[in-house]
Design an enzyme around this catalytic site. Sequence first.
Site, PDB file in Angstrom:
ATOM      1  N   GLU A 130     101.690 155.556  42.943  1.00 39.20           N
ATOM      2  CA  GLU A 130     100.653 156.113  42.074  1.00 39.20           C
ATOM      3  C   GLU A 130     100.130 157.443  42.617  1.00 39.20           C
ATOM      4  OE1 GLU A 130      98.259 152.622  39.961  1.00 39.20           O
ATOM      5  OE2 GLU A 130      98.596 152.193  42.081  1.00 39.20           O
ATOM      6  N   GLU A 151     102.518 145.240  41.599  1.00 40.76           N
ATOM      7  CA  GLU A 151     101.224 144.554  41.552  1.00 40.76           C
ATOM      8  C   GLU A 151     101.206 143.315  40.661  1.00 40.76           C
ATOM      9  OE1 GLU A 151     100.229 148.874  42.587  1.00 40.76           O
ATOM     10  OE2 GLU A 151     101.684 147.798  41.352  1.00 40.76           O
TER      11      GLU A 151
END
Length: 688
Positions: A130, A151
């Site tokens: 990210e 995740e």
Amino acid sequence: MTTLSFPNEVVTKSLLRLIRVPGVDRQVALITLDNGFDHKKPNTFGPGGLASLSTAIDEALAADPAFIAVTGKPYIFCVGADLTGVPLLESHAQALELGRYGHRVFAKLKDSTVPTFAFVNGAAMGGGLELALHCHYRTLSSGAAALALPEVSLGLVPGWGGTQLLPNLIGPANAATVIIQNPLTQNRMLKPKQAAEMGIADLLLEPADFLERSLTWAAGVVNGAVKVERPEIDRDSWDGVLYFAKAMLDKRLHGAVPSANRALELIGVAKGATFAEGTALEDQALADLIFSEELRSGLYAFDLVQRRAKKPVGAPSPALAKNVTKVGVVGAGLMASQLALLFARRLQVPVVLTDLDQERVDKGVAYVHAEIEKAVGKGRMDAGTAAKVRALVTGSVDRSVFADADFVIEAVFEELSVKKQVWAELEKIVSPDAVLATNTSSLSVTEMAAELEHPERVVGFHFFNPVAVLPLLEIIRGEQTSDAALATAFAVGKQLRKSCVLVKDAPAFVANRVLVRFLSEIQSAIDAGTPLEVADAALDPLGLPMRPLALLQLVGPAIAHHVTETLHAAFPDRFPLSANLKALADARLPLLVDDEINPEVTALLTVGDAPLSADEVRQRVLNGLAQEIRTLLDEGVVAEAQDVDLCMLLGAGWPFHLGGITPYLDRTGTSEAVTGRKFLPQGVASLV
């Protein structure tokens, strides 16, 4: 400033250097992420790491550079948030602040008026990827070992911009693959080439001179010599893509993984919301999910796979292991051929297959060669390596070729008398200290070795199918197996890149014993008169990788019946024989046709008149699992409940959100109801 802190955080520092790069007239700001350890302890971000990055970005901007670039220490970019601190968060407000803090820091790169670059030199996962997405441009090393947003597999969502940035970079379909599908498929990683083809990276470079070439390319982008073009995202099909993805998700998981649905919703938001609106919703989702039981199970499962699997409990000292310079494989069928390929690829030593006739041997060697060619065609193996591996695998009908083998594994018919005969013949051929390994899935290693002159060198070496995919290797110690043989087995297993679990010699060992108990309870419900479709769908709320009938079809009714017979002989009260399962084995009918139950199967069954509801079937299965796992532990088949969960995670593909299985049995109250106590201490895989 944030008030958050993780007490045991290993802070990843952001080290700023101002350097000169040809092609630009001002200095370049290069930020290197480094926690001070080698690649075995990857960079992560806790509050301290984020603070260091924030300071480095501010100092870089103050220097008025030509551009800012972020890279990582050797082999590692960053693998995301420091998960060790997540269970320490005490409130929803703290969880919200963790999300917002990451967004505030990363946004400095996205909103910078100075061009920003991510030089992804190694593993980039979760928050690390990210961070790279927030940069204006990205280069990627072809040597990067792992690229992913994992995740969802843990019970979270990418909470630092991933659900908003990625779909707007590579489209919603590819984003859903990376954010949802891959994490739920054995946590599949992206290869660098895949990531580049998707558009996650603007340029793929070789690792040898990665940093130098990245800097040169970045200078070209800044001075206008290099034009970066990205395809326009098709926004008209966005809603249709997500509708299809939601249907597939519901069919597969039936709502059992809240994080998957939240992630899909956030990808939907990314179509039209502002970045601030989308990331605010990410913060909310992250805070909600941090206090879910699924996350606690996911973190527990992650710890098992990342730590316990790498340090097998009870394994002898590696110093006792014998050096393996040649491997023999008895048999040349599909399993034996898969084993031969794996040993040759990982150990890089000669591997020889034998079988009863030349035709079978030739077929086995041909399979290996064909798989090597497939790997080359898919870019997973270069031509030089392929030639070497191909030359290492040979075949013979004469078992005397095993005379100088250090490690011989059999993969013959699953019948005790056949395996005993194989070892009796081989013992006269192999050297006195050669290790003899059996790939049996259910038979006694002790009985197999009982009549040998040297039973101490026989060890169980149980792989799971497909061999190249499933990482579990159950290593079984027979009653007379020596520490040296066991140590050699563990050393070989490690070289094969398998996760090894030490198992006591017991019928069907661990994963198969639990799976067969699972299927036996389903079969008993069907035998009692429960409609097939009801029994098959009863476990949907658990979100297992496949329904029972699909699992039975994959295993094969004949094999399931055979293993059930083995377990029935040992535990007749818990593993009843089923005439219907025997009929299915004999009929050899497909259980499913186009994912629907085969009507011929239904017509074949003879059932009772006491059908169960779906809820009753599910509880019956859970009760059976709790009883069987407690029995396994009481018998000392494995050291702890954690080993059972590790086997189910890595050998059966059971999901992280269940923690394998014992955390789910604990939190539903099944463990205490059936066995009188929980499997795990409070807080290990639960909120309390």
